[in-house]
Design a protein around this motif. Structure first.
Motif, PDB file in Angstrom:
ATOM      1  N   ILE A   9       0.832  -1.210   0.000  1.00 49.05           N
ATOM      2  CA  ILE A   9       0.000   0.000   0.000  1.00 49.05           C
ATOM      3  C   ILE A   9       0.861   1.253   0.000  1.00 49.05           C
ATOM      4  N   SER A  10       1.903   1.287   0.816  1.00 47.69           N
ATOM      5  CA  SER A  10       2.756   2.480   0.855  1.00 47.69           C
ATOM      6  C   SER A  10       3.533   2.660  -0.445  1.00 47.69           C
ATOM      7  N   ALA A  11       3.975   1.573  -1.057  1.00 47.67           N
ATOM      8  CA  ALA A  11       4.675   1.685  -2.338  1.00 47.67           C
ATOM      9  C   ALA A  11       3.736   2.166  -3.434  1.00 47.67           C
ATOM     10  N   VAL A  12       2.501   1.682  -3.433  1.00 48.98           N
ATOM     11  CA  VAL A  12       1.520   2.115  -4.435  1.00 48.98           C
ATOM     12  C   VAL A  12       1.199   3.595  -4.267  1.00 48.98           C
ATOM     13  N   VAL A  13       1.037   4.043  -3.031  1.00 53.87           N
ATOM     14  CA  VAL A  13       0.747   5.463  -2.780  1.00 53.87           C
ATOM     15  C   VAL A  13       1.904   6.336  -3.277  1.00 53.87           C
ATOM     16  N   CYS A  14       3.129   5.941  -2.984  1.00 57.42           N
ATOM     17  CA  CYS A  14       4.293   6.709  -3.443  1.00 57.42           C
ATOM     18  C   CYS A  14       4.408   6.703  -4.965  1.00 57.42           C
ATOM     19  N   TRP A  15       4.178   5.551  -5.569  1.00 53.73           N
ATOM     20  CA  TRP A  15       4.270   5.434  -7.026  1.00 53.73           C
ATOM     21  C   TRP A  15       3.210   6.290  -7.715  1.00 53.73           C
ATOM     22  N   CYS A  16       1.976   6.192  -7.231  1.00 53.96           N
ATOM     23  CA  CYS A  16       0.904   6.974  -7.848  1.00 53.96           C
ATOM     24  C   CYS A  16       1.122   8.471  -7.651  1.00 53.96           C
ATOM     25  N   GLY A  17       1.620   8.854  -6.488  1.00 54.87           N
ATOM     26  CA  GLY A  17       1.943  10.259  -6.268  1.00 54.87           C
ATOM     27  C   GLY A  17       3.014  10.762  -7.202  1.00 54.87           C
ATOM     28  N   SER A  18       4.026   9.943  -7.435  1.00 57.77           N
ATOM     29  CA  SER A  18       5.085  10.366  -8.351  1.00 57.77           C
ATOM     30  C   SER A  18       4.585  10.408  -9.790  1.00 57.77           C
ATOM     31  N   LEU A  19       3.649   9.522 -10.148  1.00 52.26           N
ATOM     32  CA  LEU A  19       3.083   9.560 -11.499  1.00 52.26           C
ATOM     33  C   LEU A  19       2.219  10.797 -11.717  1.00 52.26           C
ATOM     34  N   LEU A  20       1.654  11.340 -10.653  1.00 49.37           N
ATOM     35  CA  LEU A  20       0.912  12.591 -10.776  1.00 49.37           C
ATOM     36  C   LEU A  20       1.851  13.798 -10.798  1.00 49.37           C
ATOM     37  N   TYR A  21       3.014  13.662 -10.169  1.00 44.27           N
ATOM     38  CA  TYR A  21       3.963  14.772 -10.059  1.00 44.27           C
ATOM     39  C   TYR A  21       4.870  14.910 -11.286  1.00 44.27           C
ATOM     40  N   LEU A  22       5.252  13.785 -11.880  1.00 46.98           N
ATOM     41  CA  LEU A  22       6.183  13.823 -13.017  1.00 46.98           C
ATOM     42  C   LEU A  22       5.683  14.638 -14.210  1.00 46.98           C
ATOM     43  N   PRO A  23       4.422  14.517 -14.635  1.00 44.76           N
ATOM     44  CA  PRO A  23       3.981  15.360 -15.757  1.00 44.76           C
ATOM     45  C   PRO A  23       4.064  16.853 -15.460  1.00 44.76           C
ATOM     46  N   VAL A  56       9.997   2.546  -6.421  1.00 41.45           N
ATOM     47  CA  VAL A  56       8.758   2.266  -5.698  1.00 41.45           C
ATOM     48  C   VAL A  56       7.750   1.552  -6.595  1.00 41.45           C
ATOM     49  N   ALA A  57       7.825   1.791  -7.909  1.00 36.21           N
ATOM     50  CA  ALA A  57       6.959   1.038  -8.830  1.00 36.21           C
ATOM     51  C   ALA A  57       7.326  -0.437  -8.804  1.00 36.21           C
ATOM     52  N   LEU A  58       8.609  -0.718  -8.850  1.00 37.52           N
ATOM     53  CA  LEU A  58       9.048  -2.116  -8.787  1.00 37.52           C
ATOM     54  C   LEU A  58       8.695  -2.751  -7.446  1.00 37.52           C
ATOM     55  N   MET A  59       8.811  -1.970  -6.377  1.00 38.67           N
ATOM     56  CA  MET A  59       8.454  -2.475  -5.052  1.00 38.67           C
ATOM     57  C   MET A  59       6.948  -2.750  -4.964  1.00 38.67           C
ATOM     58  N   ALA A  60       6.141  -1.864  -5.550  1.00 37.43           N
ATOM     59  CA  ALA A  60       4.691  -2.065  -5.533  1.00 37.43           C
ATOM     60  C   ALA A  60       4.306  -3.303  -6.325  1.00 37.43           C
ATOM     61  N   ILE A  61       4.916  -3.487  -7.476  1.00 31.47           N
ATOM     62  CA  ILE A  61       4.596  -4.649  -8.308  1.00 31.47           C
ATOM     63  C   ILE A  61       5.088  -5.935  -7.649  1.00 31.47           C
ATOM     64  N   ALA A  62       6.286  -5.916  -7.089  1.00 24.48           N
ATOM     65  CA  ALA A  62       6.827  -7.119  -6.444  1.00 24.48           C
ATOM     66  C   ALA A  62       6.023  -7.487  -5.195  1.00 24.48           C
ATOM     67  N   SER A  63       5.690  -6.510  -4.373  1.00 22.28           N
ATOM     68  CA  SER A  63       4.919  -6.813  -3.164  1.00 22.28           C
ATOM     69  C   SER A  63       3.493  -7.226  -3.508  1.00 22.28           C
ATOM     70  N   GLY A  64       2.915  -6.634  -4.557  1.00 24.45           N
ATOM     71  CA  GLY A  64       1.584  -7.055  -4.998  1.00 24.45           C
ATOM     72  C   GLY A  64       1.591  -8.472  -5.528  1.00 24.45           C
ATOM     73  N   THR A  65       2.638  -8.823  -6.260  1.00 25.01           N
ATOM     74  CA  THR A  65       2.772 -10.191  -6.754  1.00 25.01           C
ATOM     75  C   THR A  65       2.951 -11.161  -5.601  1.00 25.01           C
ATOM     76  N   ALA A  66       3.746 -10.777  -4.615  1.00 24.61           N
ATOM     77  CA  ALA A  66       3.939 -11.641  -3.446  1.00 24.61           C
ATOM     78  C   ALA A  66       2.635 -11.821  -2.670  1.00 24.61           C
ATOM     79  N   LEU A  67       1.838 -10.752  -2.561  1.00 27.38           N
ATOM     80  CA  LEU A  67       0.534 -10.865  -1.904  1.00 27.38           C
ATOM     81  C   LEU A  67      -0.389 -11.797  -2.674  1.00 27.38           C
ATOM     82  N   PHE A  68      -0.348 -11.693  -3.986  1.00 26.33           N
ATOM     83  CA  PHE A  68      -1.173 -12.538  -4.840  1.00 26.33           C
ATOM     84  C   PHE A  68      -0.790 -14.005  -4.696  1.00 26.33           C
TER      85      PHE A  68
END
Length: 137
Positions: A9-23, A56-68
Motif C-alpha cells: 500500500i505504501s509503495a503504491v501510494v508513493c508510485w501513484c503520487g510520483s506519477l501525478l507529479y512527473l507530468p 517504488v513502482a518495482l516495489m509495488a509490483i513485487a509486493s503485490g505479486t507476493a501478496l497474490f
C-alpha cells in the motif's frame, strides 16, 4: 503477511503520487527559458524518475505479486486490477519517454501530452482502488 500488505500500500501510494507529479515537472521543464534553469529542472526530473518513482513502482509490483501468490487470490476482479495496473505501468513508461523528449528538446506539444497523462493517471488510481475495495466480480 500484514507487513507485506503495508509495504504494498505504501509503495503504491508513493508510485501513484510520483506519477501525478512527473507530468507537472515535465511541463515545468519545457517552459523554462534559460539553460541553467532547464538543466536544474531536468536533473530533478531524472532524480525523481530514476531514484524514486521507478524503485517504488518495482516495489509495488513485487509486493503485490507476493501478496497474490501467498494469499492464493484467484478472483475475476483481479484480472481487471492487473489490466489497470498494466495501463499504469504504461503511463510510467510514457512519463519516462516524455522525460527523454525534454532532454533532447524535441518536444512540441509536451504540455498537452502531460495533461492527458495526468488525467489518465488520475482516472486510473481511483478505478484501481474501487476494484480492490469493492471486488465487484
Amino acid at each position: 503477511m500484514l507487513w507485506l500488505l503495508l509495504l504494498h500500500i505504501s509503495a503504491v501510494v508513493c508510485w501513484c503520487g510520483s506519477l501525478l507529479y512527473l507530468p507537472a515537472l515535465i511541463t515545468g521543464t519545457a517552459s523554462q527559458h534559460t539553460d541553467i534553469e532547464r538543466e536544474r529542472q531536468q536533473a530533478m526530473m531524472l532524480m525523481v524518475y530514476r531514484l524514486f518513482s521507478t524503485p517504488v513502482a518495482l516495489m509495488a509490483i513485487a509486493s503485490g505479486t507476493a501478496l497474490f501468490i501467498t494469499g492464493g487470490i484467484s478472483k475475476h476482479w483481479l484480472i481487471i486490477k492487473f489490466t489497470l495496473v498494466a495501463v499504469l505501468v504504461l503511463c510510467h513508461v510514457l512519463s519516462g519517454w516524455m522525460l527523454l523528449l525534454t532532454q533532447n528538446r524535441s518536444y512540441k506539444n509536451i504540455g498537452v501530452a502531460s495533461v492527458l497523462l495526468r488525467i489518465v493517471v488520475a482516472i486510473l488510481i481511483p478505478s484501481i482502488v474501487w476494484i480492490v475495495l469493492s471486488k465487484p466480480l
